[in-house]
Enzyme design. Structure first.
Site, PDB file in Angstrom:
ATOM      1  N   GLY A 217       0.821  -1.203   0.000  1.00  0.00           N
ATOM      2  CA  GLY A 217       0.000   0.000   0.000  1.00  0.00           C
ATOM      3  C   GLY A 217       0.850   1.246   0.000  1.00  0.00           C
ATOM      4  O   GLY A 217       2.058   1.224   0.282  1.00  0.00           O
TER       5      GLY A 217
ATOM      6  N   GLY B 162       0.376   5.600   1.043  1.00  0.00           N
ATOM      7  CA  GLY B 162      -0.501   6.617   1.613  1.00  0.00           C
ATOM      8  C   GLY B 162       0.235   7.921   1.797  1.00  0.00           C
ATOM      9  O   GLY B 162       1.360   8.103   1.305  1.00  0.00           O
ATOM     10  N   GLY B 163      -0.402   8.850   2.535  1.00  0.00           N
ATOM     11  CA  GLY B 163       0.210  10.150   2.756  1.00  0.00           C
ATOM     12  C   GLY B 163       1.502  10.073   3.531  1.00  0.00           C
ATOM     13  O   GLY B 163       2.381  10.925   3.392  1.00  0.00           O
ATOM     14  N   PHE B 164       1.657   9.051   4.350  1.00  0.00           N
ATOM     15  CA  PHE B 164       2.863   8.874   5.161  1.00  0.00           C
ATOM     16  C   PHE B 164       3.999   8.283   4.323  1.00  0.00           C
ATOM     17  O   PHE B 164       5.144   8.691   4.424  1.00  0.00           O
ATOM     18  CB  PHE B 164       2.536   7.946   6.336  1.00  0.00           C
TER      19      PHE B 164
ATOM     20  N   ASP C  73      -9.720  11.537  10.840  1.00  0.00           N
ATOM     21  CA  ASP C  73      -9.487  11.102   9.460  1.00  0.00           C
ATOM     22  C   ASP C  73     -10.172   9.765   9.202  1.00  0.00           C
ATOM     23  O   ASP C  73      -9.580   8.840   8.648  1.00  0.00           O
ATOM     24  CB  ASP C  73      -7.991  11.006   9.174  1.00  0.00           C
TER      25      ASP C  73
END
Length: 674
Positions: free
Chosen positions: A41, A43-45, A162
């Site tokens: 995956g 994501g923003g991180f 979130d």
């Protein structure tokens, strides 16, 4: 009777491993140097990797999230997550196993969630979730948020800030777990209306309009976001969906307007139409609407949301046993016989609450396979005919054909097995089609090839040792799952190369579940009918009809020997088992390794010894598939087992001077027909 709403028991009885600090070298080892093939995956991180860590004497599958330099998140979000998840432990919150903060590296280590995110399950062409399963996922996520808001057992509650479908993870039993606490805020629990003034952060499509306009963050902001998730689950559309009119890209506005216009039944996910009890449909939509109320104080609390969802689930489950779906047997569909009509009913309903088995018309099959083009045909020893294809929505599929009444039972058995479990290394049932007297099963996967189509082709050089190892390990892991972790214990009964499908990355998928058997007894059962493939059946099964997990272990052992030697189980002047045994005893294994792989002899000897341990005549001394995986990944030593096998081999050879019964039994097991 409602499901329990008290969370004290859930929280106190849940004991994940304590949070620990990892070194960067431990993380590198767990991810094989951040191997791109392990990315599960983004994501923003940053990227998320699947990895394996050692926890005491136990190996744990984990998800490892590594901060990227280009991320808009940083140390604040990192430490917020560590602090939050170190204090909060609950069965519906993802568990933080540990972290790494070394130099510029900021890495979080979580428990691995095999079924991914709710977002993936709803929107990425996966087999659709049933209505009951969706309800249970929503209830689990709602319980997690309710715990955060009011039941943490400390003086303060937590606003997640979130909430979205990509932050709801699903474990191997489909239990929902809230994740990603980098934006979370702490608030007093004894003042429900308390707000926190803060910079607006979150995800478009889920942002509470009141919070967006005023900067005042309350628990009801989470409730709003969860209402959007409920409509995602209900409609099968994303929170920001560009397939909707441009002015209504936001799912929340579109869903509310559609309901107000009286189009509730038209906005239900097409996979669910006709499968939801009408009263449940209305109650669910009403609850989701209440969560999106323009005035935060008019929205329900998460406790009320949990109670509402539980009552809907109870109502749906009560009606499932008596309510008839609305679109079985459309008037223009002609069934060839009474038996086929019964099969139609069976296949449509076999999924129960576990899986939606879709019903496709024949035109869809013709389109997907380009009218059963020879270019799309896949050679298979198991299925009468197999084709790869593509649906109009772009989804790649596999189609198998059953034309004779004698094969219908295998078709039904395959369907009944596949709806009960899901694993990344097993083929997944998507639906079926009945046309005249032919039946077709559709699978959510399009193979590049079968293993036997590549491994036994002397001109094929696509399978280097790393690829072969990946295939062996993938098949071993799915067998461990079937034997020990699936909802029901399943014996495959036909583990062999033509039943191993490979995608373009050569990731394996086990297929051919038409002969699979579910058993409740861990020690095995006696069966009247012996089914399987030449050369792969264990002696105790082929001769005496005794079926256990060790029969699959035997077949897997044959498979390992084939993969290492490149020889078929019965094409080396006898069986591959005896061929490898003879060279092992004589110390000439280097002569039988497939010349297309160039790997150290010591490593190849290890793998052939794993195979030989699996094909021992006595089922009791064969390893379990869990033990086999430990051997394959190097966490279990082979030394003792191999020395014991040598001793047994010497004893058997001595006994063979008086009797050759053992060799006769092996010979018979190789000749028993499928």
């Amino acid at each position: 009777m409602f499901l329990p709403t008290s969370h004290a028991v859930e929280s106190s009885s849940y004991s994940p491993p304590p949070c620990r600090q990892f070194t960067f070298s431990e993380i590198e080892l767990a991810t094989r140097g951040f191997d791109e093939s392990l990315v599960i995956g983004r994501g923003g991180f940053g990227r998320v990797y699947r990895g394996t860590i050692t926890c005491g004497l136990t190996l744990l599958d984990v998800a490892i999230k590594r901060l990227e330099s280009t991320s808009n998140q940083g140390a604040v979000e990192f430490w917020a997550e560590v602090e939050m998840l170190s204090k909060l432990r609950h069965s519906h919150l993802v568990s933080l196993i540990g972290y790494c903060n070394e130099g510029k590296e900021m890495i979080l280590v979580y428990e691995y969630m095999p079924n991914g995110t709710l977002e993936d399950r709803l929107h990425k062409r996966r087999a659709p979730l049933t209505w009951v399963r969706r309800l249970k996922i929503c209830i689990g996520a709602a319980r997690g948020l309710d715990y955060l808001h009011t039941r943490t057992g400390i003086m303060h509650g937590v606003i997640h800030r979130d909430v979205k479908s990509s932050n709801i993870l699903l474990d191997d039993n489909w239990v929902a777990k809230i994740s990603d606490f980098g934006l979370s805020k702490i608030v007093p629990t004894n003042q429900p209306s308390t707000y926190v003034s803060t910079l607006v952060k979150g995800t478009f499509g889920y942002l509470d309009p009141d919070y967006f306009q005023t900067g005042r963050l309350t628990r009801k902001s989470d409730v709003y976001a969860f209402g959007v998730v409920l409509f995602e689950v209900f409609c099968g559309k994303q929170a920001v969906d560009r397939s909707i009119d441009e002015e209504q890209w936001g799912l929340a506005t579109w869903a509310q307007d559609s309901i107000e216009e009286g189009r509730l039944e038209q906005i239900v996910d097409s996979n669910l139409r006709g499968r939801i009890f009408p009263k449940c449909l209305k109650e669910f939509a009403l609850l989701a609407e209440r969560c999106l109320h323009g005035r935060p104080k008019q929205r329900p609390t998460m406790t009320e949301v949990v109670e509402g969802l539980e009552s809907i689930l109870v109502l749906q489950e009560k009606t499932d046993s008596t309510w008839v779906p609305t679109f079985l047997f459309p008037s223009n569909h002609k069934i060839g016989s009474t038996r086929l009509k019964s099969l139609d009913i069976y296949l449509y309903t076999v999924g129960g609450e576990d899986r939606i088995v879709q019903r496709f018309d024949f035109d869809t099959i013709v389109y997907a396979t380009e009218n059963f083009s020879e270019a799309n045909k896949i050679l298979s020893c198991t299925y009468e005919s197999m084709y790869k294809g593509r649906l109009q929505n772009g989804q790649d599929i596999t189609i198998t054909q059953y034309s004779y009444a004698s094969t219908y039972e295998e078709c039904m058995n395959e369907a009944s097995m596949l709806v009960k479990f899901e694993h990344e290394n097993a083929i997944q049932l998507l639906g079926y089609c009945i046309h005249r007297r032919r039946m077709y099963l559709l699978y959510d996967f399009a193979p590049y090839a079968t293993l036997d189509g590549l491994i036994f082709d002397a001109q094929c050089n696509l399978l280097n040792w790393n690829t072969r190892y990946k295939i062996i390990l993938g098949v071993a892991r799915v067998l461990v799952y079937l034997h020990n972790h699936a909802p029901i214990q399943i014996i495959h009964r036909d583990v062999e190369p033509s039943n191993i499908l490979l995608d373009e990355s050569f990731d394996p998928k086990l297929s051919g579940f038409g002969l699979a058997t579910a058993i409740n007894k861990t020690d095995g059962i006696h069966v009247d009918q012996i089914c399987g493939t030449y050369g792969y059946m264990a002696p105790e099964y082929a001769i005496h009809g005794f079926l256990s997990a060790k029969a699959d272990v035997f077949s897997f052992g044959v498979l390992v020997l084939e993969v290492v030697t490149g020889k078929r189980s019965i094409d080396v002047g006898g069986s591959v088992k005896r061929y490898v045994k003879r060279n092992w005893v004589e110390g000439t294994l280097s002569n039988i390794i497939d010349p297309r792989i160039n790997v150290d002899l010591i490593l190849m000897t290890k793998f052939m010894e794993v195979g030989l341990l699996c094909v021992q005549r006595n089922a009791a001394v064969r390893p379990t598939m869990e033990e086999v995986v430990d051997m394959l990944v190097g966490t279990a030593s082979l030394t003792l087992r191999v020395s014991e096998m040598r001793a047994r081999r010497s004893l058997q050879r001595t006994e063979a001077e008086d009797s050759d019964t053992g060799e006769v039994e092996e010979f018979i097991s190789e000749l028993c027909p499928r």
